[in-house]
Design an enzyme around this catalytic site. Structure first.
Site, PDB file in Angstrom:
ATOM      1  N   GLY A 106      -7.753  19.836   1.369  1.00  0.00           N
ATOM      2  CA  GLY A 106      -7.710  18.542   2.074  1.00  0.00           C
ATOM      3  C   GLY A 106      -6.515  18.496   3.007  1.00  0.00           C
ATOM      4  O   GLY A 106      -5.381  18.343   2.555  1.00  0.00           O
ATOM      5  N   GLY A 164      -5.378  16.332   5.082  1.00  0.00           N
ATOM      6  CA  GLY A 164      -5.122  14.976   5.560  1.00  0.00           C
ATOM      7  C   GLY A 164      -3.667  14.605   5.303  1.00  0.00           C
ATOM      8  O   GLY A 164      -2.780  15.470   5.258  1.00  0.00           O
ATOM      9  N   ASN A 211      -6.202   8.374  -5.802  1.00  0.00           N
ATOM     10  CA  ASN A 211      -5.952   7.016  -6.281  1.00  0.00           C
ATOM     11  C   ASN A 211      -7.157   6.537  -7.077  1.00  0.00           C
ATOM     12  O   ASN A 211      -8.234   7.123  -7.022  1.00  0.00           O
ATOM     13  CB  ASN A 211      -5.770   6.068  -5.087  1.00  0.00           C
ATOM     14  CG  ASN A 211      -4.330   6.048  -4.594  1.00  0.00           C
ATOM     15  OD1 ASN A 211      -3.399   6.292  -5.348  1.00  0.00           O
ATOM     16  ND2 ASN A 211      -4.149   5.729  -3.319  1.00  0.00           N
ATOM     17  N   ALA A 236       2.204   8.566   3.069  1.00  0.00           N
ATOM     18  CA  ALA A 236       2.133   9.422   4.264  1.00  0.00           C
ATOM     19  C   ALA A 236       0.926   9.049   5.102  1.00  0.00           C
ATOM     20  O   ALA A 236      -0.061   8.538   4.590  1.00  0.00           O
ATOM     21  CB  ALA A 236       2.022  10.877   3.843  1.00  0.00           C
ATOM     22  N   LYS A 277      -0.969   2.531 -11.250  1.00  0.00           N
ATOM     23  CA  LYS A 277      -1.086   2.821  -9.811  1.00  0.00           C
ATOM     24  C   LYS A 277      -2.310   2.104  -9.238  1.00  0.00           C
ATOM     25  O   LYS A 277      -2.280   1.618  -8.103  1.00  0.00           O
ATOM     26  CB  LYS A 277      -1.188   4.342  -9.611  1.00  0.00           C
ATOM     27  CG  LYS A 277      -1.322   4.784  -8.163  1.00  0.00           C
ATOM     28  CD  LYS A 277      -0.058   4.568  -7.374  1.00  0.00           C
ATOM     29  CE  LYS A 277      -0.225   4.584  -5.871  1.00  0.00           C
ATOM     30  NZ  LYS A 277      -0.812   5.746  -5.289  1.00  0.00           N
ATOM     31  N   ASN A 310      -3.895  -2.249  -0.979  1.00  0.00           N
ATOM     32  CA  ASN A 310      -4.782  -1.590  -0.013  1.00  0.00           C
ATOM     33  C   ASN A 310      -5.845  -2.489   0.633  1.00  0.00           C
ATOM     34  O   ASN A 310      -5.962  -2.492   1.871  1.00  0.00           O
ATOM     35  CB  ASN A 310      -5.428  -0.345  -0.652  1.00  0.00           C
ATOM     36  CG  ASN A 310      -4.402   0.734  -0.964  1.00  0.00           C
ATOM     37  OD1 ASN A 310      -3.222   0.444  -1.090  1.00  0.00           O
ATOM     38  ND2 ASN A 310      -4.833   1.964  -1.100  1.00  0.00           N
ATOM     39  N   SER A 312      -3.421   4.197   2.763  1.00  0.00           N
ATOM     40  CA  SER A 312      -4.557   5.099   2.997  1.00  0.00           C
ATOM     41  C   SER A 312      -5.823   4.321   3.355  1.00  0.00           C
ATOM     42  O   SER A 312      -6.600   4.764   4.205  1.00  0.00           O
ATOM     43  CB  SER A 312      -4.774   5.986   1.776  1.00  0.00           C
ATOM     44  OG  SER A 312      -4.835   5.228   0.598  1.00  0.00           O
ATOM     45  N   GLU A 367     -11.830   3.798  -0.192  1.00  0.00           N
ATOM     46  CA  GLU A 367     -11.842   4.049  -1.647  1.00  0.00           C
ATOM     47  C   GLU A 367     -12.046   2.749  -2.433  1.00  0.00           C
ATOM     48  O   GLU A 367     -11.552   2.599  -3.539  1.00  0.00           O
ATOM     49  CB  GLU A 367     -10.543   4.761  -2.060  1.00  0.00           C
ATOM     50  CG  GLU A 367     -10.484   6.179  -1.524  1.00  0.00           C
ATOM     51  CD  GLU A 367      -9.286   6.963  -2.033  1.00  0.00           C
ATOM     52  OE1 GLU A 367      -9.457   8.069  -2.571  1.00  0.00           O
ATOM     53  OE2 GLU A 367      -8.149   6.465  -1.878  1.00  0.00           O
TER      54      GLU A 367
HETATM   55  N1  LIG Z   1      -1.816   8.687   2.116  1.00  0.00           N
HETATM   56  C1  LIG Z   1      -1.072   8.163   1.156  1.00  0.00           C
HETATM   57  O1  LIG Z   1       0.010   7.603   1.419  1.00  0.00           O
HETATM   58  C2  LIG Z   1      -1.514   8.253  -0.269  1.00  0.00           C
HETATM   59  C3  LIG Z   1      -2.766   8.728  -0.623  1.00  0.00           C
HETATM   60  N2  LIG Z   1      -3.100   8.829  -1.966  1.00  0.00           N
HETATM   61  C4  LIG Z   1      -4.408   9.339  -2.377  1.00  0.00           C
HETATM   62  O2  LIG Z   1      -4.503  10.717  -2.030  1.00  0.00           O
HETATM   63  C5  LIG Z   1      -5.851  11.061  -1.697  1.00  0.00           C
HETATM   64  C6  LIG Z   1      -5.849  11.670  -0.286  1.00  0.00           C
HETATM   65  O3  LIG Z   1      -5.453  10.631   0.604  1.00  0.00           O
HETATM   66  P1  LIG Z   1      -5.068  10.892   2.126  1.00  0.00           P
HETATM   67  O4  LIG Z   1      -4.349  12.173   2.256  1.00  0.00           O
HETATM   68  O5  LIG Z   1      -4.442   9.658   2.617  1.00  0.00           O
HETATM   69  O6  LIG Z   1      -6.533  11.035   2.771  1.00  0.00           O
HETATM   70  P2  LIG Z   1      -6.954  11.640   4.190  1.00  0.00           P
HETATM   71  O7  LIG Z   1      -8.256  10.993   4.534  1.00  0.00           O
HETATM   72  O8  LIG Z   1      -5.823  11.565   5.156  1.00  0.00           O
HETATM   73  O9  LIG Z   1      -7.196  13.183   3.871  1.00  0.00           O
HETATM   74  C7  LIG Z   1      -8.291  13.638   3.153  1.00  0.00           C
HETATM   75  C8  LIG Z   1      -8.647  14.987   3.734  1.00  0.00           C
HETATM   76  O10 LIG Z   1      -9.652  15.580   2.912  1.00  0.00           O
HETATM   77  C9  LIG Z   1     -10.472  16.330   3.794  1.00  0.00           C
HETATM   78  N3  LIG Z   1     -11.728  16.704   3.150  1.00  0.00           N
HETATM   79  C10 LIG Z   1     -12.772  15.913   2.822  1.00  0.00           C
HETATM   80  N4  LIG Z   1     -13.740  16.656   2.259  1.00  0.00           N
HETATM   81  C11 LIG Z   1     -13.292  17.930   2.252  1.00  0.00           C
HETATM   82  C12 LIG Z   1     -13.854  19.170   1.827  1.00  0.00           C
HETATM   83  N5  LIG Z   1     -15.091  19.220   1.290  1.00  0.00           N
HETATM   84  N6  LIG Z   1     -13.122  20.292   1.955  1.00  0.00           N
HETATM   85  C13 LIG Z   1     -11.885  20.258   2.504  1.00  0.00           C
HETATM   86  N7  LIG Z   1     -11.298  19.106   2.938  1.00  0.00           N
HETATM   87  C14 LIG Z   1     -12.012  17.972   2.808  1.00  0.00           C
HETATM   88  C15 LIG Z   1     -10.667  15.408   4.975  1.00  0.00           C
HETATM   89  O11 LIG Z   1     -11.158  16.153   6.072  1.00  0.00           O
HETATM   90  P3  LIG Z   1     -11.930  15.459   7.290  1.00  0.00           P
HETATM   91  O12 LIG Z   1     -10.818  14.887   8.140  1.00  0.00           O
HETATM   92  O13 LIG Z   1     -12.635  16.586   7.903  1.00  0.00           O
HETATM   93  O14 LIG Z   1     -12.803  14.396   6.713  1.00  0.00           O
HETATM   94  C16 LIG Z   1      -9.231  14.921   5.153  1.00  0.00           C
HETATM   95  O15 LIG Z   1      -8.503  15.786   5.995  1.00  0.00           O
HETATM   96  C17 LIG Z   1      -6.657   9.745  -1.775  1.00  0.00           C
HETATM   97  O16 LIG Z   1      -7.319   9.639  -2.992  1.00  0.00           O
HETATM   98  C18 LIG Z   1      -5.580   8.669  -1.650  1.00  0.00           C
HETATM   99  O17 LIG Z   1      -5.946   7.475  -2.292  1.00  0.00           O
HETATM  100  C19 LIG Z   1      -2.219   8.515  -2.961  1.00  0.00           C
HETATM  101  C20 LIG Z   1      -0.975   8.051  -2.647  1.00  0.00           C
HETATM  102  C21 LIG Z   1      -0.542   7.843  -1.295  1.00  0.00           C
HETATM  103  C1  LIG Z   2       1.513   3.950  -2.531  1.00  0.00           C
HETATM  104  C2  LIG Z   2       0.540   3.526  -1.454  1.00  0.00           C
HETATM  105  C3  LIG Z   2       0.243   2.047  -1.557  1.00  0.00           C
HETATM  106  C4  LIG Z   2       1.276   3.829  -0.199  1.00  0.00           C
HETATM  107  O1  LIG Z   2       0.762   3.195   0.903  1.00  0.00           O
HETATM  108  C5  LIG Z   2      -0.765   4.261  -1.607  1.00  0.00           C
HETATM  109  O2  LIG Z   2      -1.068   4.723  -2.668  1.00  0.00           O
HETATM  110  C6  LIG Z   2      -1.807   4.314  -0.546  1.00  0.00           C
HETATM  111  O3  LIG Z   2      -1.512   4.199   0.638  1.00  0.00           O
HETATM  112  O4  LIG Z   2      -2.971   4.492  -0.923  1.00  0.00           O
END
Ligand SMILES: NC(=O)C1=CN([C@@H]2O[C@H](COP(=O)(O)OP(=O)(O)OC[C@H]3O[C@@H](n4cnc5c(N)ncnc54)[C@H](OP(=O)(O)O)[C@@H]3O)[C@@H](O)[C@H]2O)C=CC1
Ligand SMILES: CC(C)(CO)C(=O)C(=O)O
Length: 299
Positions: A11, A13, A105, A130, A186, A194, A256, A268
């Site tokens: 992933g 992202g 999450n 992030a 969390k 969110n 997110s 989500e």
């Molecule tokens: N961002 C944050 O601040 C926080 C996020 N989280 C949790 O972390 C998790 C990730 O969040 P976040 O990083 O923000 O999400 P993003 O949407 O930024 O990133 C998810 C990534 O997964 C990729 N993806 C989806 N399917 C596949 C696959 N089959 N193979 C490879 N890659 C794939 C997507 O690609 P594509 O772009 O091609 O769809 C995307 O790049 C979530 O559950 C979120 O709730 C938890 C705490 C904080």
């Molecule tokens: C901790 C927090 C609330 C940070 O924004 C998060 O988990 C999210 O963005 O999904």
């Protein structure tokens, strides 16, 4: 320092890039996305500095990936609803016993992974914040704490080892033998933050202003008793303090779910609000605030 293992992050992202930019400095790391992508990553640190970080960004289909050592652990950095299909694709490329670390999450994908994956499934509850910037950037908008464990507490040594490597990379990470409690805490944080920031398209810190402050407090008032009814122990300083501390620590972040709404991607909602509504049904209690929140949040 211990000999460095190889980890994959699935992933590319926000959280995947954040973890990759930090972990690549201490272990052998491959960041796996759906498309080939260029290195270096531009990592915008919370202090405002920008670093160009060389990260091996690749795809599962890239042959060269398979010439390196097999991963000792795969970090799952996909959204909750995308995780099962991502893991199905992953399964063809790793040995079945490979440990996974779920960063998702909510409380939905974790038990399903634990049931279906043959190897250990660690879960993390992280309050790092992030968001992505362009094809190669990640903004580390808020530092937090990451707790690691597995829902049956069957892999404490592995969880401690994982926390060790996260700490080496500069995160504050700890093993938690009661990770289920932590995941529900969390979930309370995400349910209070969110959906509101996604609906009103605001940064987390703007929740401190009225009318949002009152909305957050009303949500927490409904969620706290519901979680306690499920046997979740309230945080020592109380539910309100737990949520408000995260809002302050991630004030500059675009949560997110807001990023999903802005990019017109699925949210989500089910992973975060679904388990709370299921708890309300089990306990036969009325949760008008949560129901409104659910209806006002795109799926
Ligand atoms: N961002 C944050 O601040 C926080 C996020 N989280 C949790 O972390 C998790 C990730 O969040 P976040 O990083 O923000 O999400 P993003 O949407 O930024 O990133 C998810 C990534 O997964 C990729 N993806 C989806 N399917 C596949 C696959 N089959 N193979 C490879 N890659 C794939 C997507 O690609 P594509 O772009 O091609 O769809 C995307 O790049 C979530 O559950 C979120 O709730 C938890 C705490 C904080
Ligand atoms: C901790 C927090 C609330 C940070 O924004 C998060 O988990 C999210 O963005 O999904």
């Amino acid at each position: 320092m211990r000999p460095s293992p190889t980890w994959w992050i699935l992933g590319d992202g926000a959280l995947g890039r954040l973890f990759a930019a930090r972990l690549t400095t201490t272990l052998s790391l491959h960041l796996i996305g759906r498309r080939a992508a260029a290195s270096p990553l531009r990592y915008h640190a919370p202090c405002g500095e920008t670093h160009e970080v060389d990260v091996a960004r690749t795809t599962l289909a890239t042959q060269a990936l398979h010439t390196y050592a097999r991963p000792a652990l795969v970090v799952l950095a996909t959204k909750s609803h995308a995780t099962l299909s991502a893991v199905e694709e992953l399964a063809a490329h790793v040995v079945p016993q490979t440990p996974l670390l779920s960063l998702q999450n909510g409380f939905s994908i974790q038990p399903r992974l634990a049931e279906t994956w043959a190897g250990p499934v660690l879960c993390a509850s992280t309050t790092e914040g992030a968001y992505v910037e362009g094809d190669a950037g990640v903004v580390h908008a808020g530092t937090g704490t990451t707790w690691v464990g597995d829902i049956h507490n069957a892999w404490p040594t592995l969880a401690r080892d994982c926390a060790y490597w996260l700490n080496q990379a500069g995160f504050s990470a700890y093993h938690d033998a009661a990770i289920i409690q932590r995941l529900w805490h969390k979930l309370a944080i995400n349910a209070a933050i969110n959906p509101l920031v996604a609906r009103y398209r605001i940064r987390n810190g703007q929740l401190r202003d009225q009318p949002f402050r009152r909305m957050v407090d009303t949500i927490i008032d409904e969620i706290g008793p519901l979680l306690e009814g499920e046997g979740i122990i309230p945080p020592p300083a109380g539910w309100h303090t737990l949520v408000w501390e995260i809002i302050v620590a991630t004030a500059n972040n675009r949560a997110s779910m807001l990023q999903d709404v802005l990019a017109d991607r699925p949210t989500e909602r089910e992973a975060i609000l679904g388990p709370l509504l299921a708890a309300a049904k089990r306990q036969r209690c009325s949760t008008p605030i949560l129901e409104t929140l659910y209806h006002d949040t795109p799926s």
